[in-house]
Design a protein around this motif. Structure first.
Motif, PDB file in Angstrom:
ATOM      1  N   MET A 279       0.688  -1.207   0.018  1.00 44.53           N
ATOM      2  CA  MET A 279      -0.171   0.039   0.059  1.00 44.53           C
ATOM      3  C   MET A 279       0.859   1.276  -0.061  1.00 44.53           C
ATOM      4  O   MET A 279       1.806   1.495   0.538  1.00 44.53           O
ATOM      5  N   GLN A 280       0.437   2.137  -0.797  1.00 42.89           N
ATOM      6  CA  GLN A 280       1.347   3.626  -0.873  1.00 42.89           C
ATOM      7  C   GLN A 280       0.269   4.721  -0.417  1.00 42.89           C
ATOM      8  O   GLN A 280      -0.919   4.521  -0.867  1.00 42.89           O
ATOM      9  N   LEU A 281       0.867   5.474   0.437  1.00 49.34           N
ATOM     10  CA  LEU A 281      -0.021   6.612   0.552  1.00 49.34           C
ATOM     11  C   LEU A 281       0.848   7.856   0.207  1.00 49.34           C
ATOM     12  O   LEU A 281       2.011   7.826   0.501  1.00 49.34           O
ATOM     13  N   LEU A 282      -0.114   8.665  -0.486  1.00 49.78           N
ATOM     14  CA  LEU A 282       0.519  10.185  -0.889  1.00 49.78           C
ATOM     15  C   LEU A 282       0.043  11.209  -0.165  1.00 49.78           C
ATOM     16  O   LEU A 282      -1.319  11.253   0.186  1.00 49.78           O
ATOM     17  N   VAL A 283       0.965  12.052   0.460  1.00 41.29           N
ATOM     18  CA  VAL A 283       0.464  13.052   1.336  1.00 41.29           C
ATOM     19  C   VAL A 283       1.207  14.302   0.800  1.00 41.29           C
ATOM     20  O   VAL A 283       2.427  14.368   0.491  1.00 41.29           O
ATOM     21  N   ASN A 284       0.317  15.372   0.474  1.00 39.25           N
ATOM     22  CA  ASN A 284       0.885  16.711   0.087  1.00 39.25           C
ATOM     23  C   ASN A 284       1.153  17.395   1.293  1.00 39.25           C
ATOM     24  O   ASN A 284       0.460  17.841   2.285  1.00 39.25           O
ATOM     25  N   ILE A 285       2.494  18.025   1.620  1.00 39.67           N
ATOM     26  CA  ILE A 285       2.785  18.888   2.438  1.00 39.67           C
ATOM     27  C   ILE A 285       3.619  20.069   1.845  1.00 39.67           C
ATOM     28  O   ILE A 285       4.426  19.879   1.161  1.00 39.67           O
ATOM     29  N   ASP A 286       3.532  21.225   2.633  1.00 34.47           N
ATOM     30  CA  ASP A 286       4.214  22.454   2.039  1.00 34.47           C
ATOM     31  C   ASP A 286       5.766  22.533   2.668  1.00 34.47           C
ATOM     32  O   ASP A 286       5.971  21.617   3.514  1.00 34.47           O
ATOM     33  N   ILE A 287       6.615  23.210   1.825  1.00 34.69           N
ATOM     34  CA  ILE A 287       7.962  23.159   2.356  1.00 34.69           C
ATOM     35  C   ILE A 287       8.165  23.687   3.869  1.00 34.69           C
ATOM     36  O   ILE A 287       8.872  22.842   4.559  1.00 34.69           O
ATOM     37  N   ASP A 288       7.479  24.271   4.498  1.00 40.12           N
ATOM     38  CA  ASP A 288       7.342  24.597   5.716  1.00 40.12           C
ATOM     39  C   ASP A 288       7.093  23.397   6.669  1.00 40.12           C
ATOM     40  O   ASP A 288       7.673  23.256   7.730  1.00 40.12           O
ATOM     41  N   ASN A 289       6.139  22.874   6.468  1.00 37.49           N
ATOM     42  CA  ASN A 289       5.860  21.504   7.398  1.00 37.49           C
ATOM     43  C   ASN A 289       7.020  20.514   7.206  1.00 37.49           C
ATOM     44  O   ASN A 289       7.254  19.835   8.052  1.00 37.49           O
ATOM     45  N   CYS A 290       7.525  20.279   5.876  1.00 41.85           N
ATOM     46  CA  CYS A 290       8.484  19.483   5.488  1.00 41.85           C
ATOM     47  C   CYS A 290       9.644  19.699   6.437  1.00 41.85           C
ATOM     48  O   CYS A 290      10.309  18.740   7.019  1.00 41.85           O
ATOM     49  N   ILE A 291      10.214  20.878   6.264  1.00 41.31           N
ATOM     50  CA  ILE A 291      11.236  21.500   7.147  1.00 41.31           C
ATOM     51  C   ILE A 291      11.126  21.265   8.682  1.00 41.31           C
ATOM     52  O   ILE A 291      11.871  20.749   9.506  1.00 41.31           O
ATOM     53  N   ASP A 292      10.027  21.732   9.025  1.00 41.69           N
ATOM     54  CA  ASP A 292       9.293  21.500  10.624  1.00 41.69           C
ATOM     55  C   ASP A 292       9.578  19.887  10.793  1.00 41.69           C
ATOM     56  O   ASP A 292      10.047  19.469  11.798  1.00 41.69           O
ATOM     57  N   LEU A 293       8.934  19.021  10.112  1.00 41.18           N
ATOM     58  CA  LEU A 293       9.103  17.739  10.421  1.00 41.18           C
ATOM     59  C   LEU A 293      10.455  17.314  10.479  1.00 41.18           C
ATOM     60  O   LEU A 293      11.038  16.363  11.673  1.00 41.18           O
ATOM     61  N   ILE A 294      11.402  17.619   9.562  1.00 40.68           N
ATOM     62  CA  ILE A 294      12.722  17.231   9.641  1.00 40.68           C
ATOM     63  C   ILE A 294      13.721  17.739  10.783  1.00 40.68           C
ATOM     64  O   ILE A 294      14.119  17.013  11.518  1.00 40.68           O
ATOM     65  N   SER A 295      13.067  18.796  11.312  1.00 36.81           N
ATOM     66  CA  SER A 295      13.890  19.447  12.285  1.00 36.81           C
ATOM     67  C   SER A 295      13.360  18.883  13.507  1.00 36.81           C
ATOM     68  O   SER A 295      14.254  18.946  14.571  1.00 36.81           O
ATOM     69  N   ARG A 296      12.563  18.024  13.640  1.00 35.26           N
ATOM     70  CA  ARG A 296      11.948  17.204  14.987  1.00 35.26           C
ATOM     71  C   ARG A 296      12.721  15.823  14.972  1.00 35.26           C
ATOM     72  O   ARG A 296      12.611  15.021  15.980  1.00 35.26           O
ATOM     73  N   MET A 297      13.503  15.378  13.802  1.00 31.58           N
ATOM     74  CA  MET A 297      14.112  14.362  13.757  1.00 31.58           C
ATOM     75  C   MET A 297      15.551  14.287  14.276  1.00 31.58           C
ATOM     76  O   MET A 297      16.153  15.139  14.503  1.00 31.58           O
ATOM     77  N   ASN A 298      15.812  12.812  14.960  1.00 30.41           N
ATOM     78  CA  ASN A 298      17.139  13.015  15.356  1.00 30.41           C
ATOM     79  C   ASN A 298      18.073  12.534  14.234  1.00 30.41           C
ATOM     80  O   ASN A 298      17.685  12.410  13.230  1.00 30.41           O
ATOM     81  N   LEU A 299      19.646  12.567  14.380  1.00 32.39           N
ATOM     82  CA  LEU A 299      20.443  12.479  13.689  1.00 32.39           C
ATOM     83  C   LEU A 299      20.233  11.213  12.869  1.00 32.39           C
ATOM     84  O   LEU A 299      20.402  11.328  11.594  1.00 32.39           O
ATOM     85  N   SER A 300      19.886  10.166  13.422  1.00 32.59           N
ATOM     86  CA  SER A 300      19.984   8.790  12.808  1.00 32.59           C
ATOM     87  C   SER A 300      18.767   8.718  11.830  1.00 32.59           C
ATOM     88  O   SER A 300      18.683   8.432  10.976  1.00 32.59           O
ATOM     89  N   GLN A 301      17.683   9.491  12.241  1.00 37.99           N
ATOM     90  CA  GLN A 301      16.269   9.442  11.309  1.00 37.99           C
ATOM     91  C   GLN A 301      16.950  10.173  10.105  1.00 37.99           C
ATOM     92  O   GLN A 301      16.204   9.907   9.001  1.00 37.99           O
ATOM     93  N   ILE A 302      17.431  11.414  10.344  1.00 36.53           N
ATOM     94  CA  ILE A 302      18.105  12.248   8.928  1.00 36.53           C
ATOM     95  C   ILE A 302      18.824  11.361   8.198  1.00 36.53           C
ATOM     96  O   ILE A 302      18.791  11.397   7.043  1.00 36.53           O
TER      97      ILE A 302
END
Length: 71
Positions: free
Chosen positions: A1-24
């Motif tokens: 199953m594949q899920l497609l989600v549209n997110i804007d660049i600000d949300n994408c950056i916000d999500l990345i900034s919440r990740m730890n180094l291993s996840q990044i």
């Protein structure tokens, strides 16, 4: 199953900034494996670009303006 989600660049950056180094690092590896990364842009010769437009029957005035703008 594949899920497609549209997110804007600000949300994408916000999500990345919440990740730890291993996840990044995991995301980075996945991007590289899928060849989703910036590649150095290879420029064409101005003459080749003009020739391509000339082959499409653009006017001489347009070609001259284009060449001047590219230079």
């Amino acid at each position: 199953m594949q899920l497609l989600v549209n997110i804007d660049i600000d949300n994408c950056i916000d999500l990345i900034s919440r990740m730890n180094l291993s996840q990044i690092e995991t995301i980075k590896t996945a991007l590289i494996e899928r060849e989703i990364f910036f590649q150095k842009f290879k420029k064409d010769n101005i003459e080749d670009v003009i020739a391509d437009f000339k082959n499409e029957n653009y006017s001489e005035d347009f070609l001259n303006t284009l060449e001047h703008g590219l230079k």
